[in-house]
Design a protein around this motif. Structure first.
Motif, PDB file in Angstrom:
ATOM      1  N   ARG A  33      -6.007  13.493  -1.104  1.00  0.00           N
ATOM      2  CA  ARG A  33      -6.085  14.436  -0.103  1.00  0.00           C
ATOM      3  C   ARG A  33      -6.346  13.701   1.235  1.00  0.00           C
ATOM      4  NH1 ARG A  33     -10.115  19.260  -1.907  1.00  0.00           N
ATOM      5  NH2 ARG A  33     -11.148  17.370  -2.614  1.00  0.00           N
ATOM      6  N   GLU A  34      -6.960  12.249   1.130  1.00  0.00           N
ATOM      7  CA  GLU A  34      -7.139  11.841   2.268  1.00  0.00           C
ATOM      8  C   GLU A  34      -6.004  11.469   3.035  1.00  0.00           C
ATOM      9  OE1 GLU A  34      -9.327   7.376   3.267  1.00  0.00           O
ATOM     10  OE2 GLU A  34      -9.551   8.105   1.383  1.00  0.00           O
ATOM     11  N   PRO A  35      -5.977  11.419   4.273  1.00  0.00           N
ATOM     12  CA  PRO A  35      -4.727  11.021   4.857  1.00  0.00           C
ATOM     13  C   PRO A  35      -4.296   9.508   4.835  1.00  0.00           C
ATOM     14  CG  PRO A  35      -6.277  12.344   6.524  1.00  0.00           C
ATOM     15  CD  PRO A  35      -6.797  11.962   5.269  1.00  0.00           C
ATOM     16  N   TYR A  36      -3.175   9.268   4.623  1.00  0.00           N
ATOM     17  CA  TYR A  36      -2.434   7.955   4.509  1.00  0.00           C
ATOM     18  C   TYR A  36      -2.723   7.283   5.760  1.00  0.00           C
ATOM     19  CZ  TYR A  36       0.362   3.828   3.554  1.00  0.00           C
ATOM     20  OH  TYR A  36       0.766   2.544   3.358  1.00  0.00           O
ATOM     21  N   PHE A  37      -3.097   6.025   5.734  1.00  0.00           N
ATOM     22  CA  PHE A  37      -3.435   5.147   7.049  1.00  0.00           C
ATOM     23  C   PHE A  37      -2.677   3.790   6.803  1.00  0.00           C
ATOM     24  CE2 PHE A  37      -5.866   1.993   9.480  1.00  0.00           C
ATOM     25  CZ  PHE A  37      -5.628   2.686  10.791  1.00  0.00           C
ATOM     26  N   SER A  38      -1.881   3.374   8.087  1.00  0.00           N
ATOM     27  CA  SER A  38      -1.364   2.150   8.062  1.00  0.00           C
ATOM     28  C   SER A  38      -1.905   1.379   9.253  1.00  0.00           C
ATOM     29  CB  SER A  38       0.044   2.364   8.392  1.00  0.00           C
ATOM     30  OG  SER A  38       0.790   1.099   8.546  1.00  0.00           O
ATOM     31  N   ASN A  79       0.873  -1.089  -0.107  1.00  0.00           N
ATOM     32  CA  ASN A  79      -0.111  -0.265  -0.051  1.00  0.00           C
ATOM     33  C   ASN A  79       0.854   1.311  -0.045  1.00  0.00           C
ATOM     34  OD1 ASN A  79      -2.371   1.321   0.168  1.00  0.00           O
ATOM     35  ND2 ASN A  79      -2.477   1.594   2.246  1.00  0.00           N
ATOM     36  N   PRO A  80       0.583   2.238  -1.159  1.00  0.00           N
ATOM     37  CA  PRO A  80       0.069   1.955  -2.078  1.00  0.00           C
ATOM     38  C   PRO A  80       0.201   0.639  -2.980  1.00  0.00           C
ATOM     39  CG  PRO A  80       0.589   4.250  -2.107  1.00  0.00           C
ATOM     40  CD  PRO A  80       1.333   3.225  -1.080  1.00  0.00           C
ATOM     41  N   ASN A  81      -0.620   0.273  -3.829  1.00  0.00           N
ATOM     42  CA  ASN A  81      -0.513  -1.164  -4.613  1.00  0.00           C
ATOM     43  C   ASN A  81       0.352  -0.852  -5.749  1.00  0.00           C
ATOM     44  OD1 ASN A  81      -0.795  -3.859  -4.689  1.00  0.00           O
ATOM     45  ND2 ASN A  81      -2.375  -3.567  -6.162  1.00  0.00           N
ATOM     46  N   ASN A  82       1.208  -1.701  -5.668  1.00  0.00           N
ATOM     47  CA  ASN A  82       2.129  -2.196  -7.064  1.00  0.00           C
ATOM     48  C   ASN A  82       1.416  -3.428  -7.706  1.00  0.00           C
ATOM     49  OD1 ASN A  82       3.611  -2.766  -9.028  1.00  0.00           O
ATOM     50  ND2 ASN A  82       5.677  -2.693  -7.771  1.00  0.00           N
ATOM     51  N   PRO A  83       0.833  -3.320  -8.681  1.00  0.00           N
ATOM     52  CA  PRO A  83       0.837  -2.392 -10.023  1.00  0.00           C
ATOM     53  C   PRO A  83      -0.181  -1.381  -9.957  1.00  0.00           C
ATOM     54  CG  PRO A  83      -0.269  -4.438 -10.694  1.00  0.00           C
ATOM     55  CD  PRO A  83      -0.021  -4.646  -9.234  1.00  0.00           C
ATOM     56  N   THR A  84      -1.244  -1.208  -9.445  1.00  0.00           N
ATOM     57  CA  THR A  84      -2.408  -0.814  -9.556  1.00  0.00           C
ATOM     58  C   THR A  84      -2.563   0.894  -9.115  1.00  0.00           C
ATOM     59  OG1 THR A  84      -3.511  -1.285  -7.575  1.00  0.00           O
ATOM     60  CG2 THR A  84      -3.715  -2.628  -9.328  1.00  0.00           C
ATOM     61  N   SER A 133      -7.996   2.392   1.502  1.00  0.00           N
ATOM     62  CA  SER A 133      -8.434   3.427   2.660  1.00  0.00           C
ATOM     63  C   SER A 133      -8.422   2.902   4.238  1.00  0.00           C
ATOM     64  CB  SER A 133      -9.879   3.844   2.334  1.00  0.00           C
ATOM     65  OG  SER A 133     -10.944   2.806   2.493  1.00  0.00           O
ATOM     66  N   GLN A 134      -8.446   3.647   5.095  1.00  0.00           N
ATOM     67  CA  GLN A 134      -8.583   3.276   6.423  1.00  0.00           C
ATOM     68  C   GLN A 134      -9.858   2.454   6.770  1.00  0.00           C
ATOM     69  OE1 GLN A 134      -8.397   6.611   9.423  1.00  0.00           O
ATOM     70  NE2 GLN A 134      -9.071   5.347  10.850  1.00  0.00           N
ATOM     71  N   ALA A 135     -10.729   2.734   6.288  1.00  0.00           N
ATOM     72  CA  ALA A 135     -11.981   1.743   6.253  1.00  0.00           C
ATOM     73  C   ALA A 135     -11.669   0.318   5.726  1.00  0.00           C
ATOM     74  CB  ALA A 135     -13.590   2.175   5.616  1.00  0.00           C
ATOM     75  N   GLU A 136     -10.986   0.307   4.463  1.00  0.00           N
ATOM     76  CA  GLU A 136     -10.852  -1.068   3.843  1.00  0.00           C
ATOM     77  C   GLU A 136      -9.592  -1.817   5.105  1.00  0.00           C
ATOM     78  OE1 GLU A 136     -10.163  -1.236  -0.402  1.00  0.00           O
ATOM     79  OE2 GLU A 136      -9.900   1.308   0.085  1.00  0.00           O
ATOM     80  N   THR A 137      -8.685  -0.910   5.292  1.00  0.00           N
ATOM     81  CA  THR A 137      -7.707  -1.450   6.013  1.00  0.00           C
ATOM     82  C   THR A 137      -8.107  -2.028   7.346  1.00  0.00           C
ATOM     83  OG1 THR A 137      -6.163   0.307   4.991  1.00  0.00           O
ATOM     84  CG2 THR A 137      -5.381  -1.037   7.180  1.00  0.00           C
ATOM     85  N   LEU A 138      -8.836  -1.289   7.958  1.00  0.00           N
ATOM     86  CA  LEU A 138      -9.577  -1.795   9.333  1.00  0.00           C
ATOM     87  C   LEU A 138     -10.394  -2.959   9.112  1.00  0.00           C
ATOM     88  CD1 LEU A 138     -10.557   1.544  10.982  1.00  0.00           C
ATOM     89  CD2 LEU A 138      -8.521  -0.039  11.505  1.00  0.00           C
ATOM     90  N   LYS A 139     -10.992  -3.308   7.969  1.00  0.00           N
ATOM     91  CA  LYS A 139     -11.603  -4.490   7.570  1.00  0.00           C
ATOM     92  C   LYS A 139     -10.790  -5.773   7.542  1.00  0.00           C
ATOM     93  CE  LYS A 139     -15.743  -2.635   5.406  1.00  0.00           C
ATOM     94  NZ  LYS A 139     -16.645  -2.382   4.339  1.00  0.00           N
TER      95      LYS A 139
END
Length: 673
Positions: free
Chosen positions: A216-221, A175-180, A185-191
């Motif tokens: 503009r969305e803050p990066y989330f790890s 994340n960010p994904n290679n190759p796309t 997002s934070q919501a996806e990551t938390l799931k």
């Protein structure tokens, strides 16, 4: 004389491994003079001068001649801990941070620590090609969870869930994904974190491109979630952000109990990361921030240029706009020869056009039919590469598309194969049309059709995003826009021609959907694909749109003029067939579309580019007596025209409010379902 044993017996660990297709493409390109490479993910920038000067000083004073401590130089680990703290992550530099030989050594050491031979590791598909090989090197089996391409390659939680077995040990992703270029997002990551907790899995996150995010969305790890630190290993490399791919230095961090075990593998493999490179990393952390900002601006400009080229080649490619990294992963349309064999297509492009790209199949099963393009190279390389790609595709004769649309099955190229499938197609198309019409009568959605030569895919995506803020919206996936693809899109069914069983299963699923599905989309946004005379009447046997959006027909780049006139005539057929049953939105600046307008039974709504003007906030869009302030990111003409069309459709023919439209134009709303 003894006979050598088979490879599987002599080299059992590597027998199932293969050289990365990315490296293989670069090797092939090195043998051809004059190649422009947009293949391997090497940024164009040199290591910044302050970093090189600092290292030269350390070499001169003898600081680089001896091993460091196995975890890395204490000064470097302390600087890493400080940088993590600024990003909301608290890690002990003595026990929880390990300096490595780049990110791939960190990933290899982590997998060798956390897994045993026979375990399984889940990878998104598509994802970085080398992940598959490092998983196999550890004696494990990669399981692929397909990303949701139509939602900009977002995580599909159900796909990950289906991959989990009793042998699953970890999930590995970038994340960010290679190759796309997707930024999860934070919501996806938390799931995904919740899924890992449910099944007691480790999450290994490679954040090599975290410094190149264009939203503009803050990066989330997930490493920011303290409660799950015991199952998180986060990996980072200095290669991309600081122009240091040759220095081979990075780091990982995790819970102390995990890092203590990884350290044993790291010590056995490399003893320590190169000390000279560790000093370069120190200088990068102390002096590199201004250079990262400069690189990010340049990559964003190159991304925007690349997207503009892809818009001009919209008869060749569909694409999702990359939000990060420096890659774009366009899908090759079915009308293109070898669209379903990306290795062969990439090699032919290399040999004929002297442009190196990476075949999409390298990145996992769902990567087939795509090509990865690296826009991290110099702008003049990007310009030259697309000039050559334009020439290449103009010289290629379009092949007959396969009878059914499948993202993973190569097209039949032998005459007898096409003939063998033809009777099935003659039977399947009328049957699927009947099912689609029944589904439409039963669910009564509003149908919005998009027709044109440029920007249809972008238009479909943007319309779906805006209308999805209020309505249940569905769009047709990928290239499901032909006489057989369109009814499948209406029924929300995908098909593979891999076997007769899969075809029969698809027909049964389509039948059940038409008759019994409880899904009730309120709006269908459908792209109609025209390839030859007569196609429009075929498509209108499946759907009768309530609203039609006619996009650009003016020749651009390499578009075939004969094809444009065919498309223009097919649009006339559409106007005559639908008459006053349909509302029309037309690009009023397009000369060929203006020639069609006299055939309309009702006056169309016209889209004009002069409705845009700059203001202090960004852009102002004048439409239907309203002035909309547009601050969301717009890349290329297709993006701007699509946003304009979406607003015009929403304000005239839906119940969306001005506030909802304004939030969309500010980039605040989510994506359609």
């Amino acid at each position: 004389m003894s006979v050598a044993a088979p490879v599987e017996r002599r080299f059992p660990r590597t027998a199932l491994m293969k050289l990365s297709p990315i490296k293989a493409m670069e090797l092939a390109a090195s043998r051809i003079s004059g190649v422009v490479s947009l293949a391997q993910g090497i940024p164009s920038f040199d290591t910044p001068e302050p970093i090189k000067a600092f290292v030269q000083q350390k070499i001169a004073d003898g600081s680089c001649a001896k091993y460091s401590l196995t975890p890395g130089l204490p000064q470097l680990r302390e600087l890493i801990a400080e940088s993590l703290l600024r990003e909301g992550m608290h890690y002990d530099p003595d026990k929880e941070i390990l300096v490595t030989c780049g990110s791939i050594e960190a990933i290899a050491s982590t997998l060798l620590t956390l897994t045993q031979p026979g375990d399984e590791v889940i990878l998104p598909s598509p994802s970085y090609a080398s992940y598959q090989e490092v998983v196999r090197m550890a004696g494990c089996t990669p399981r692929f969870a397909a990303l949701h391409e139509e939602n900009n390659f977002a995580f599909d939680e159900d796909a990950f869930e289906r991959c989990v077995t009793a042998r699953t040990r970890a999930i590995l992703y970038c994340n960010p994904n290679n190759p796309t270029g997707t930024v999860f997002s934070q919501a996806e990551t938390l799931k995904l974190v919740a899924l890992a907790e449910r099944h007691d899995l480790f999450l290994i996150i490679d954040e090599a491109y975290k410094d190149f995010v264009y939203t503009r969305e803050p990066y989330f790890s997930p490493a920011q979630v303290a409660a799950v630190r015991s199952r998180i290993v986060r990996v980072y490399t200095f290669s991309k952000a600081y122009g240091m791919t040759g220095w081979r230095v990075g780091y990982l961090h995790g819970d102390a109990s995990t890092v203590r075990e990884i350290l044993k593998i790291h010590d056995a493999l490399v003893t320590c990361a190169p000390v000279v490179s560790q000093y370069a990393a120190i200088a990068a952390l102390e002096q590199g921030d201004p250079f990262i900002a400069e690189f990010r601006r340049a990559f964003k400009e190159r991304r925007d240029r690349t997207v503009e080229y892809l818009d001009r080649l919209s008869h060749i490619f569909d694409y999702q706009k990359p939000e990060g990294a420096y890659f774009v992963f366009p899908r090759v349309k079915d009308t293109i020869r070898w669209a379903r064999d990306s290795r062969r297509l990439a090699m032919d492009i290399l040999e004929q056009a002297k442009v190196a790209l990476v075949p999409g199949v390298a990145f996992g099963p769902s990567g087939e039919s795509h090509l990865r393009i690296n826009f991290g190279r110099e702008m003049h390389d990007i310009d030259l590469a697309f000039e050559r790609l334009d020439t290449y595709f103009r010289q290629q004769s379009a092949t007959v598309p396969s009878p059914v649309v499948s993202p993973v099955v190569p097209q039949a190229t032998e005459g007898h194969a096409v003939t063998r499938r033809h009777p099935f197609r003659q039977l399947a198309v009328p049957y699927l049309r009947t099912l689609a019409r029944h589904f439409l009568r039963r669910t009564k959605p509003q149908v919005i059709a998009i027709v044109g030569s440029r920007g249809k895919t972008v238009m479909k995506r943007v319309l779906g995003e805006l209308l999805g803020t209020r309505y249940r919206v569905r769009t047709n996936p990928r290239s499901y826009n032909t006489d057989i693809g369109l009814p499948l899109a209406v029924l929300n069914v995908e098909i593979s021609t891999q076997s007769l069983r899969s075809i029969v299963r698809t027909l049964l699923r389509a039948t059940w959907t038409a008759l019994f599905s409880t899904e009730k989309p309120e709006i269908l946004v459908l792209e109609l694909g025209i390839r030859q005379p007569g196609d429009m009447r075929e498509l209108l046997q499946t759907v009768r749109p309530n609203i039609a959006v006619l996009t650009n027909l003016t020749p651009s780049y390499s578009t075939d003029l004969e094809f444009l006139h065919t498309l223009q005539n097919e649009m006339r057929v559409m106007c005559q067939e639908l008459g006053s049953q349909c509302q029309w939105l037309i690009d009023g600046d397009d000369a060929l579309l203006r020639e069609i307008m006299p055939t309309l039974a009702t006056a169309p709504v016209l889209l004009h580019r002069h409705q845009w003007s700059p203001n202090e906030h960004g852009l102002l869009l004048q439409s239907n007596g309203h002035g909309y302030h547009v601050t969301r990111e717009l890349v290329g003409e297709s993006d701007r025209v699509s946003v304009q069309a979406a607003v015009m459709v929403a304000e005239r023919w839906t119940k969306l409010t001005g506030d909802e439209i304004n939030r969309f134009l500010a980039g605040e709303e989510g994506v359609s379902t």
